[in-house]
Scaffold this motif. Structure first.
Motif, PDB file in Angstrom:
ATOM      1  N   TYR A 102      11.858  -3.007   0.278  1.00  0.00           N
ATOM      2  CA  TYR A 102      10.978  -3.502  -0.787  1.00  0.00           C
ATOM      3  C   TYR A 102       9.931  -2.449  -1.154  1.00  0.00           C
ATOM      4  O   TYR A 102       9.504  -2.358  -2.305  1.00  0.00           O
ATOM      5  CB  TYR A 102      10.293  -4.793  -0.330  1.00  0.00           C
ATOM      6  CG  TYR A 102      11.253  -5.772   0.298  1.00  0.00           C
ATOM      7  CD1 TYR A 102      12.147  -6.504  -0.472  1.00  0.00           C
ATOM      8  CD2 TYR A 102      11.306  -5.937   1.684  1.00  0.00           C
ATOM      9  CE1 TYR A 102      13.046  -7.379   0.099  1.00  0.00           C
ATOM     10  CE2 TYR A 102      12.198  -6.812   2.270  1.00  0.00           C
ATOM     11  CZ  TYR A 102      13.068  -7.521   1.475  1.00  0.00           C
ATOM     12  OH  TYR A 102      13.968  -8.381   2.055  1.00  0.00           O
ATOM     13  N   THR A 103       9.569  -1.635  -0.157  1.00  0.00           N
ATOM     14  CA  THR A 103       8.606  -0.562  -0.408  1.00  0.00           C
ATOM     15  C   THR A 103       9.169   0.484  -1.353  1.00  0.00           C
ATOM     16  O   THR A 103       8.411   1.171  -2.037  1.00  0.00           O
ATOM     17  CB  THR A 103       8.199   0.081   0.937  1.00  0.00           C
ATOM     18  OG1 THR A 103       7.717  -0.929   1.815  1.00  0.00           O
ATOM     19  CG2 THR A 103       7.120   1.128   0.762  1.00  0.00           C
ATOM     20  N   ILE A 104      10.476   0.620  -1.393  1.00  0.00           N
ATOM     21  CA  ILE A 104      11.104   1.605  -2.292  1.00  0.00           C
ATOM     22  C   ILE A 104      10.689   1.362  -3.736  1.00  0.00           C
ATOM     23  O   ILE A 104      10.546   2.314  -4.520  1.00  0.00           O
ATOM     24  CB  ILE A 104      12.643   1.541  -2.139  1.00  0.00           C
ATOM     25  CG1 ILE A 104      13.056   2.002  -0.739  1.00  0.00           C
ATOM     26  CG2 ILE A 104      13.339   2.388  -3.199  1.00  0.00           C
ATOM     27  CD1 ILE A 104      14.526   1.848  -0.450  1.00  0.00           C
ATOM     28  N   ILE A 105      10.451   0.090  -4.102  1.00  0.00           N
ATOM     29  CA  ILE A 105      10.034  -0.238  -5.468  1.00  0.00           C
ATOM     30  C   ILE A 105       8.524  -0.388  -5.566  1.00  0.00           C
ATOM     31  O   ILE A 105       7.884   0.187  -6.445  1.00  0.00           O
ATOM     32  CB  ILE A 105      10.734  -1.531  -5.946  1.00  0.00           C
ATOM     33  CG1 ILE A 105      12.244  -1.329  -5.974  1.00  0.00           C
ATOM     34  CG2 ILE A 105      10.235  -1.933  -7.326  1.00  0.00           C
ATOM     35  CD1 ILE A 105      12.723  -0.241  -6.894  1.00  0.00           C
ATOM     36  N   THR A 106       7.938  -1.149  -4.654  1.00  0.00           N
ATOM     37  CA  THR A 106       6.508  -1.466  -4.782  1.00  0.00           C
ATOM     38  C   THR A 106       5.625  -0.254  -4.550  1.00  0.00           C
ATOM     39  O   THR A 106       4.580  -0.123  -5.189  1.00  0.00           O
ATOM     40  CB  THR A 106       6.121  -2.579  -3.795  1.00  0.00           C
ATOM     41  OG1 THR A 106       6.403  -2.156  -2.452  1.00  0.00           O
ATOM     42  CG2 THR A 106       6.893  -3.856  -4.091  1.00  0.00           C
ATOM     43  N   PHE A 107       6.023   0.653  -3.649  1.00  0.00           N
ATOM     44  CA  PHE A 107       5.152   1.793  -3.340  1.00  0.00           C
ATOM     45  C   PHE A 107       4.986   2.721  -4.547  1.00  0.00           C
ATOM     46  O   PHE A 107       3.847   2.996  -4.957  1.00  0.00           O
ATOM     47  CB  PHE A 107       5.690   2.555  -2.127  1.00  0.00           C
ATOM     48  CG  PHE A 107       4.735   3.564  -1.582  1.00  0.00           C
ATOM     49  CD1 PHE A 107       3.861   3.225  -0.565  1.00  0.00           C
ATOM     50  CD2 PHE A 107       4.683   4.856  -2.092  1.00  0.00           C
ATOM     51  CE1 PHE A 107       2.958   4.154  -0.067  1.00  0.00           C
ATOM     52  CE2 PHE A 107       3.798   5.790  -1.609  1.00  0.00           C
ATOM     53  CZ  PHE A 107       2.921   5.430  -0.577  1.00  0.00           C
ATOM     54  N   PRO A 108       6.077   3.246  -5.148  1.00  0.00           N
ATOM     55  CA  PRO A 108       5.862   4.119  -6.304  1.00  0.00           C
ATOM     56  C   PRO A 108       5.252   3.392  -7.496  1.00  0.00           C
ATOM     57  O   PRO A 108       4.536   4.004  -8.289  1.00  0.00           O
ATOM     58  CB  PRO A 108       7.267   4.647  -6.618  1.00  0.00           C
ATOM     59  CG  PRO A 108       8.202   3.725  -5.959  1.00  0.00           C
ATOM     60  CD  PRO A 108       7.499   3.177  -4.773  1.00  0.00           C
ATOM     61  N   PHE A 109       5.494   2.061  -7.617  1.00  0.00           N
ATOM     62  CA  PHE A 109       4.938   1.351  -8.759  1.00  0.00           C
ATOM     63  C   PHE A 109       3.421   1.204  -8.626  1.00  0.00           C
ATOM     64  O   PHE A 109       2.676   1.481  -9.584  1.00  0.00           O
ATOM     65  CB  PHE A 109       5.585  -0.025  -8.898  1.00  0.00           C
ATOM     66  CG  PHE A 109       5.015  -0.846 -10.025  1.00  0.00           C
ATOM     67  CD1 PHE A 109       5.281  -0.525 -11.336  1.00  0.00           C
ATOM     68  CD2 PHE A 109       4.185  -1.929  -9.768  1.00  0.00           C
ATOM     69  CE1 PHE A 109       4.749  -1.257 -12.379  1.00  0.00           C
ATOM     70  CE2 PHE A 109       3.644  -2.667 -10.792  1.00  0.00           C
ATOM     71  CZ  PHE A 109       3.928  -2.337 -12.104  1.00  0.00           C
ATOM     72  N   LEU A 110       2.941   0.781  -7.453  1.00  0.00           N
ATOM     73  CA  LEU A 110       1.490   0.648  -7.274  1.00  0.00           C
ATOM     74  C   LEU A 110       0.808   2.010  -7.344  1.00  0.00           C
ATOM     75  O   LEU A 110      -0.317   2.125  -7.836  1.00  0.00           O
ATOM     76  CB  LEU A 110       1.187  -0.029  -5.940  1.00  0.00           C
ATOM     77  CG  LEU A 110       1.586  -1.504  -5.829  1.00  0.00           C
ATOM     78  CD1 LEU A 110       1.174  -2.070  -4.482  1.00  0.00           C
ATOM     79  CD2 LEU A 110       0.955  -2.329  -6.954  1.00  0.00           C
ATOM     80  N   PHE A 111       1.481   3.049  -6.850  1.00  0.00           N
ATOM     81  CA  PHE A 111       0.935   4.398  -7.010  1.00  0.00           C
ATOM     82  C   PHE A 111       0.802   4.745  -8.488  1.00  0.00           C
ATOM     83  O   PHE A 111      -0.220   5.289  -8.920  1.00  0.00           O
ATOM     84  CB  PHE A 111       1.854   5.398  -6.308  1.00  0.00           C
ATOM     85  CG  PHE A 111       1.531   6.842  -6.610  1.00  0.00           C
ATOM     86  CD1 PHE A 111       0.607   7.523  -5.845  1.00  0.00           C
ATOM     87  CD2 PHE A 111       2.145   7.511  -7.661  1.00  0.00           C
ATOM     88  CE1 PHE A 111       0.301   8.844  -6.118  1.00  0.00           C
ATOM     89  CE2 PHE A 111       1.852   8.830  -7.942  1.00  0.00           C
ATOM     90  CZ  PHE A 111       0.922   9.494  -7.166  1.00  0.00           C
ATOM     91  N   ALA A 112       1.825   4.408  -9.266  1.00  0.00           N
ATOM     92  CA  ALA A 112       1.820   4.771 -10.679  1.00  0.00           C
ATOM     93  C   ALA A 112       0.752   4.015 -11.451  1.00  0.00           C
ATOM     94  O   ALA A 112       0.236   4.529 -12.449  1.00  0.00           O
ATOM     95  CB  ALA A 112       3.197   4.505 -11.291  1.00  0.00           C
TER      96      ALA A 112
END
Length: 833
Positions: free
Chosen positions: A382-392
């Motif tokens: 799930y971090t594969i999606i949420t991590f770069p999105f919240l960073f962005a």
């Protein structure tokens, strides 16, 4: 894919191997990398284990290989790396490898010793040649002085030699003081540097000659020369003798050059031959050493013919491991097959998550916080999606995101070439290890930059602005940075049609840009945060369902979801209601839905929790929707009920279950006592079972355990209730960092790059070239690297604290299989000196 979302199911196995097949079987398991062996000899000293001699032999072979590698690197010979992965040699091949390495080392040491002796002789002859050449001038001056003074009876002795150039001043002062000025020193520099035969360094030296009179001064001068490590050489006084000696020296130097060249050619051939195989030799020796280290973890049976091991293995890979053991048995020629038995154990198994080159970096982020408990939900997919999105969300800029995506994409495309080049830079290792994370963060940042319509602090007018104020845009207005106050209530300036994607570019020139973007990004941050936390709480449900923990579902998950939804999800719902129900125009016919009547969501939420009515302007409705006040009071009451629910329900239910258990135990004991002693003894044993039950309860520390449970549950409840508030506020960092990044980008544009755009004529091109270079360096170093690192760390905190704390314990220990790949990667990694 099952073990990606949850760690793989593990089992403890006992392995029986015949002594002659053990080496080959362990070699096959090392190639497979799916077995973690346990040390069955924890109390045995490392020097007393069965295969300690074989390990020492491997250490000696590795030492010889490192010596060869050092000599190869010294000559700059490239070591051939074919990328092959040779299998571990059989034990009988160790003797051949040892003999080969011994022969190479002895031959190389002998060649080096001969070369050093030849170089030392060559150095002495070269220094003597320089002395014979340089001292001719000194002797001519000496005889001229004697002829001028007419003092032919005065005869001076002399010594000549060579000394390091930097020691000349101190050497001259010492001679003057020790000999009280009764010596005459002349020196001349040798123009070309000379090679030191011991260190192969290039050193600069000088020739000197010292004239003196008397044996006493001669002894003193020689001692000073010895102290300064000056080399003295015989030098004839007669010119004819010097010429004859010089001719002999030149002949010997030519002969030495020939011998030295042949010696260097032979040494080069030896090293070139070794360089072709040294990589494979290292792999073979390290595999042999790893196998014997692993065999030292095994136990011997009574007959000394069978090795016994215990190991953790993934259940799904048992068949693959069995096949590898069979291959090892066939290679060894043994007729007795290995035996692999599953064992029952109460020990906590290690956590093993299958990863590949894409998911390994995200799994490393999770494991840095703590390795998941056995079979616990794995946050990595799930971090594969949420991590770069919240960073962005914090790093939303199309330009900066594109730079990051291009850098990450370059590392991904060139990963094979870059991985083969071992670097000792820790920063580069971190960047390369997270290349897929960097690439995704860059792509997501390009997307959020499109939503923000922000590229290097400027906007892109793709679909045309929906504001009529842009009709007044001219080149002069843009150059003078003329801006306007945008008011959606002015219908004559706004077309009443939303911009298709993201923000309208006209906001870039608006005076109230920051006010508008603050409100927009602040609400987006809260919405994303609440849904992210709700997802984390939902993950705890999957954990409880898998472990069949119905008590935690009823006493923790249900009240947690109710508390979070009835308060914070309701606040998010109010935001959407406000966006839909209230128009931007001040239409007298729509007064109740005009911006004049739009309530503050934060004030509404605070009043809701405090059971206070909201103050609204005259002529506006008290409620955003029908029955709002009643629903809000009901939601707050339900949320407050969840607090004692989380605090007391679980301990009380456990306490009741323990009482039922103690009662059932006492009842069983009473029945057994009645059966054994008959009806006459029932009365006598009536009270005994209750006493036994009390003793059982006290023996287990029942009261202490219940007290500890109440304390633990109280801490957990307080942490969740207060954390729901603080964690929701913590997501405001999405808004804060996004604002900071946009403003810093705007500052760099206005204070740096815009200065080059206002210069006219040909000078503008030169100025823009210089200023753009400076602006690009600042952009990459500050906005991409430093701001990117800041956003990365804040995103990491949001996942570790705000998200994972809802369901993730992280109390496990990692599965560390015996793997040649891991061992070789660790061994080949550069070591910091």
């Amino acid at each position: 894919m099952g073990s990606l979302f949850r760690s793989a199911e593990m089992t403890l196995c006992q392995l029986f191997l015949q002594s002659e097949a053990a080496y080959a079987c362990v070699s096959e398991l090392g190639e497979l990398g799916l077995v973690q062996f346990r040390d069955l000899n924890p109390d045995v000293n490392a020097f007393q284990r069965k295969f300690v001699n074989e390990v020492r032999r491997c250490d000696e072979m590795e030492r010889k290989l490192r010596y060869l590698e050092k000599e190869i690197k010294k000559d700059g010979i490239p070591m051939l790396d074919t990328g092959e992965n040779p299998e571990a040699p059989q034990p009988r091949e160790m003797i051949d490898l040892e003999a080969t390495f011994e022969k190479l080392e002895n031959e190389l040491r002998e060649v080096n010793q001969n070369a050093e002796a030849l170089k030392r002789n060559f150095l002495e002859l070269t220094e003597l040649k320089q002395i014979l050449r340089k001292t001719q001038v000194f002797f001519d001056e000496h005889f001229d002085i004697i002829a001028d003074t007419g003092n032919f009876r005065t005869t001076l002795s002399f010594v000549a030699g060579v000394i390091l150039r930097e020691r000349i001043p101190a050497f001259e002062r010492m001679l003057w003081r020790a000999c009280r000025g009764n010596v005459f020193l002349r020196q001349a520099e040798i123009e070309t540097p000379l090679e030191d035969p011991s260190t192969s360094d290039q050193v600069f030296k000088s020739v000197f000659i010292i004239f003196f009179q008397g044996d006493q001064l001669k002894t003193r001068v020689k001692k000073i020369c010895e102290g300064f490590r000056a080399t003295l050489y015989p030098c004839p006084e007669a010119p004819a003798d010097r010429r004859e000696m010089a001719m002999g020296v030149m002949t010997r130097i030519e002969d030495l050059n020939t011998v030295l060249g042949q010696t260097q050619d032979h040494r080069h051939r030896v090293l070139v031959a070794a360089a072709k195989n040294i990589k494979n030799w290292f792999v073979k020796v390290r595999k042999i050493k790893a196998i014997y280290h692993t065999l030292n973890l095994f136990n011997l049976d009574v007959t000394q013919k069978c090795l016994i091991a215990e190991c953790w293995v993934p259940v799904l890979d048992l068949e693959t491991i069995q096949l590898a053991l069979r291959r090892g048995t066939e290679r060894s020629g043994s007729s007795v097959p290995p035996i692999l038995n599953r064992m029952e154990t109460c020990e906590e198994p290690p956590t093993y998550n299958h990863t590949n080159k894409f998911t390994s970096a995200f799994q490393a982020l999770i494991d840095s916080y703590g390795v998941a408990s056995y079979r616990e939900m794995n946050p990595a997919p799930y971090t594969i999606i949420t991590f770069p999105f919240l960073f962005a969300v914090m790093f939303g800029d199309m330009g900066h995101g594109l730079i990051m995506a291009l850098f990450g994409g370059w590392m991904v495309l060139k990963e094979k070439q870059l991985a083969s080049k071992k670097s000792d830079s820790e920063i580069w290792t971190i960047f390369f290890g997270g290349r897929y994370i960097i690439f995704l963060m860059g792509l997501f940042s390009v997307y959020t930059g499109l939503i923000y319509n922000d590229i290097f602090s400027k906007s892109v007018n793709i679909f045309g602005s929906k504001w009529m104020v842009n009709k007044n845009w001219t080149f002069e207005n843009v150059r003078n940075e003329e801006s306007w106050m945008l008011d959606p209530a002015k219908t004559y300036e706004f077309e009443q049609v939303p911009y298709p994607i993201g923000l309208d570019p006209v906001w870039q020139m608006a005076k109230n840009k920051i006010i508008f973007q603050n409100a927009y990004k602040m609400k987006i941050s809260i919405i994303l945060g609440v849904f992210h936390m709700l997802f984390g709480v939902s993950m705890s449900l999957w954990n409880n369902l898998y472990f069949k923990n119905k008590l935690d579902i009823i006493c923790q998950f249900v009240p947690q979801v109710i508390f979070l939804c009835f308060l914070f999800l309701y606040m998010v719902l109010l935001m959407f209601i406000k966006w839909v129900s209230y128009a931007a125009t001040n239409d007298p016919g729509l007064l109740k839905s005009s911006p004049y009547c739009a309530p503050s969501i934060l004030i509404t939420f605070i009043n809701m929790v405090l059971f206070k009515p909201s103050k609204v302007p005259l002529g506006c409705d008290d409620e955003m929707f029908a029955g709002q006040m009643v629903i809000q009071k009901l939601l707050v009451v339900c949320a407050l009920i969840c607090v004692p629910w989380m605090l007391l329900a679980k301990p009380i239910i456990i306490m009741r279950n323990q009482k039922k258990l103690s009662y059932s135990l006492s009842h069983q004991q009473m029945q057994s006592a009645a059966t054994e002693n008959g009806d006459a003894s029932v009365g006598a044993t009536d009270q005994q079972p209750m006493q036994n039950a009390t003793q059982v309860s006290a023996g287990h520390g029942g009261e202490d355990e219940m007290t500890e449970m109440f304390i633990h549950q109280g801490i957990h409840t307080i942490e969740y209730v207060l954390g729901s508030v603080s964690h929701t506020a913590s997501y405001l960092r999405l808004w804060a960092l996004s604002l900071a990044h946009a403003q810093l980008s705007d500052v760099l544009w206005n204070m740096v790059l815009s200065k080059g755009l206002i210069v006219e004529d040909w000078r503008g091109g030169v100025a823009l070239y210089v200023i753009f270079t400076f602006w690009a360096c600042l952009t990459v170093s500050i906005l991409v690297l430093m701001e990117g690192l800041s956003a990365f760390l804040h995103t990491l905190r949001l996942h570790w604290v705000e998200f994972q704390s809802k369901f993730y314990a992280g109390l496990g220990h990692a599965f560390q299989p015996f793997s040649f790949e891991v061992i070789l990667d660790t061994a080949s990694a550069p070591v910091e000196e």
